[in-house]
Design a protein around this motif. Structure first.
Motif, mmCIF file in Angstrom:
data_model
loop_
_atom_site.group_PDB
_atom_site.id
_atom_site.type_symbol
_atom_site.label_atom_id
_atom_site.label_comp_id
_atom_site.label_asym_id
_atom_site.label_seq_id
_atom_site.Cartn_x
_atom_site.Cartn_y
_atom_site.Cartn_z
ATOM 1 N N ALA A 107 0.868 -1.181 0.000
ATOM 2 C CA ALA A 107 0.000 0.000 0.000
ATOM 3 C C ALA A 107 0.901 1.227 0.000
ATOM 4 O O ALA A 107 1.307 1.722 1.047
ATOM 5 N N ASP A 108 1.263 1.717 -1.183
ATOM 6 C CA ASP A 108 2.221 2.809 -1.294
ATOM 7 C C ASP A 108 1.545 4.181 -1.280
ATOM 8 O O ASP A 108 2.143 5.178 -1.652
ATOM 9 N N ARG A 109 0.294 4.227 -0.850
ATOM 10 C CA ARG A 109 -0.443 5.497 -0.749
ATOM 11 C C ARG A 109 -1.533 5.324 0.308
ATOM 12 O O ARG A 109 -1.731 4.235 0.839
ATOM 13 N N ALA A 110 -2.206 6.409 0.615
ATOM 14 C CA ALA A 110 -3.266 6.345 1.624
ATOM 15 C C ALA A 110 -4.422 5.492 1.103
ATOM 16 O O ALA A 110 -4.952 5.730 0.019
ATOM 17 N N VAL A 111 -4.797 4.460 1.875
ATOM 18 C CA VAL A 111 -5.884 3.572 1.487
ATOM 19 C C VAL A 111 -6.889 3.496 2.629
ATOM 20 O O VAL A 111 -6.596 3.834 3.775
ATOM 21 N N ASN A 112 -8.096 3.030 2.303
ATOM 22 C CA ASN A 112 -9.114 2.844 3.325
ATOM 23 C C ASN A 112 -8.736 1.670 4.237
ATOM 24 O O ASN A 112 -7.929 0.819 3.882
ATOM 25 N N ASP A 113 -9.367 1.635 5.402
ATOM 26 C CA ASP A 113 -8.942 0.705 6.442
ATOM 27 C C ASP A 113 -9.133 -0.766 6.091
ATOM 28 O O ASP A 113 -8.310 -1.601 6.415
ATOM 29 N N ASP A 114 -10.231 -1.119 5.441
ATOM 30 C CA ASP A 114 -10.500 -2.529 5.155
ATOM 31 C C ASP A 114 -9.818 -2.931 3.852
ATOM 32 O O ASP A 114 -9.955 -2.254 2.835
#
Length: 426
Positions: free
Chosen positions: A286-293
């Motif tokens: 995850a090389d960027r901001a992603v949602n929690d799930d």
């Protein structure tokens, strides 16, 4: 006649000596690393106006950086090809368009002349803007060519001043080239906004971010990163999965990299002979901001679509990478050892899926980095082979523990009943 014999003998001895010398010299030359395989490192130094600030051990930031560079240049391993690039070192004006192009290669990537490199660094003076994005693009171009590992070490005291070119997006685009380039960042100012940007740049390429506030910390960390580039590593092979099994690339055992978009499938194919076992694992970063799930699924499927086995991992919260793996032992053919006909390999399709999602403000291209490991080994000789249970030699220890517990339980129960019987009798 005696003179001729002595002359002939002397010539023979001379030729034998030359042949022996060439025989020992040639293998040594062959063992030397070539420019195509030597690790490459480029140090990118911020020389913008803010580097004049005196807050590092009583000296200016640029003085601390120069001192650290001298220490690093003295310690660079011989096999490393090193270069130096600057940003903000030339243009002192207010024209943003010009200032955001102010990046140049101070010392070319190649065998290091320590005196020449130190002289070039000594001439630097804090001047202009902070075009981090253009400097990273230039450094990536400087490191092109060959199959070696590549590393950029960025030293800066501020965030990029040349938007809308986001250096974090630049780092992702560089990583998407598939040239196995890692960017490490070092921040000279403990600022939350600067830390966020430099962390994003590093994570996009699998690098690291370090905050440094002392000269010895700076030189020590840069030395460590340069030494790390010289360590032998397995260079992943860039591949490109497809949207269907029929068009998927055939992969041999090895380490591969790819890119996968949010919520998309990627297909690959591996040939497995009877009696072999396929072992596959995948990591999605995850090389960027992603949602929690989030979740990652790796499936082994036949060419007709029947699922053989799957491996999955899911979670919630902040994560840097999610991994999943599977094992598929293909049974040996009955009587195959008695036949001269070579058994046919089975084409096993690997389907990679993810359930990552991101806020609307986050760019979803290029896709997230994928690292895929493929291995094909000899399978268990028999169905009862302990390797088939994934326990290895631990099976015997587990059996001994179960048997010991059973015997101990029976003895304890018998002694307890005997004591109760004696107590009642008395």
């Amino acid at each position: 006649m005696i003179i001729r014999k002595r002359l002939t003998a002397g010539v023979c001895v001379l030729l034998a000596t030359l042949a022996a010398g060439l025989g020992t010299a040639l293998p040594a030359a062959a063992d030397e690393p070539s420019a195509a395989t030597s690790p490459k490192v480029e140090l990118v130094l911020d020389v913008s106006g803010s580097m004049r600030t005196r807050d590092i051990d009583g000296q200016s930031r640029i003085s601390a950086a120069k001192h650290a560079f001298n220490d690093v240049l003295d310690a660079v391993p011989e096999e490393v090809l090193l270069g130096i690039r600057t940003l903000g070192a030339e243009y002192p004006g207010d024209d943003r368009k010009v200032g955001c192009k102010d990046t140049e290669q101070l010392y070319p990537v190649g065998p290091l002349d320590r005196t020449e490199a130190k002289t070039a660094v000594a001439t630097l003076a804090p001047t202009g803007w902070t075009p981090i994005g253009p400097a990273l693009l230039g450094a990536a171009d400087d490191l092109e060519g060959g199959d070696s590992t590549r590393r950029i070490v960025l030293i800066t005291d501020g965030e990029d001043t040349c938007g809308p070119l986001d250096p974090c997006e630049v780092a992702r685009d560089i990583a998407a080239r598939g040239i196995h380039l890692v960017i490490d960042t070092l921040g000279l100012v403990p600022n939350a906004k600067i830390r966020q940007q430099l962390t994003c740049i590093a994570e996009a390429t699998g690098g690291t971010y370090t905050a440094v506030q002392h000269t010895d910390e700076l030189s020590g960390r840069v030395k460590q990163l340069v030494d790390r580039a010289a360590e032998p590593t397995v260079t992943p092979v860039a591949t490109e999965g497809t949207g269907s099994c029929s068009a998927a690339p055939r992969l041999e055992p090895g380490l591969y990299t790819d890119r996968q978009e949010f919520g998309k499938h990627r297909w690959y194919r591996v040939d497995v002979l009877p009696g072999q076992e396929l072992r596959a694992s995948v990591s999605v970063s995850a090389d960027r901001a992603v949602n929690d799930d989030y979740g990652v699924l790796l499936r082994a499927v036949t060419t007709r679509g029947r699922e053989i086995v799957r491996g999955a991992e899911s979670g919630t919260g902040r994560t840097d990478a999610v991994s999943a793996g599977l094992r598929y032992p293909k049974p040996d053919q009955d009587g195959a050892g008695d036949s001269d006909v070579k058994p046919a390999a089975e084409a096993v399709c690997l389907q990679l899926s993810n359930s990552f999602s991101a806020p609307a403000s986050v760019k979803t291209t290029p896709g997230m980095p994928v690292e895929l490991t493929i291995d094909v080994v000899d399978g268990p000789d028999e169905a009862s082979d302990v390797a088939a249970f994934g326990l290895g030699r631990g099976w015997w220890l587990l059996g001994a523990m179960v048997l010991t517990g059973l015997v101990a339980g029976l003895l304890f129960g018998w002694i307890s009943r005997w004591r109760v019987a004696v107590w009642r009798t008395n």
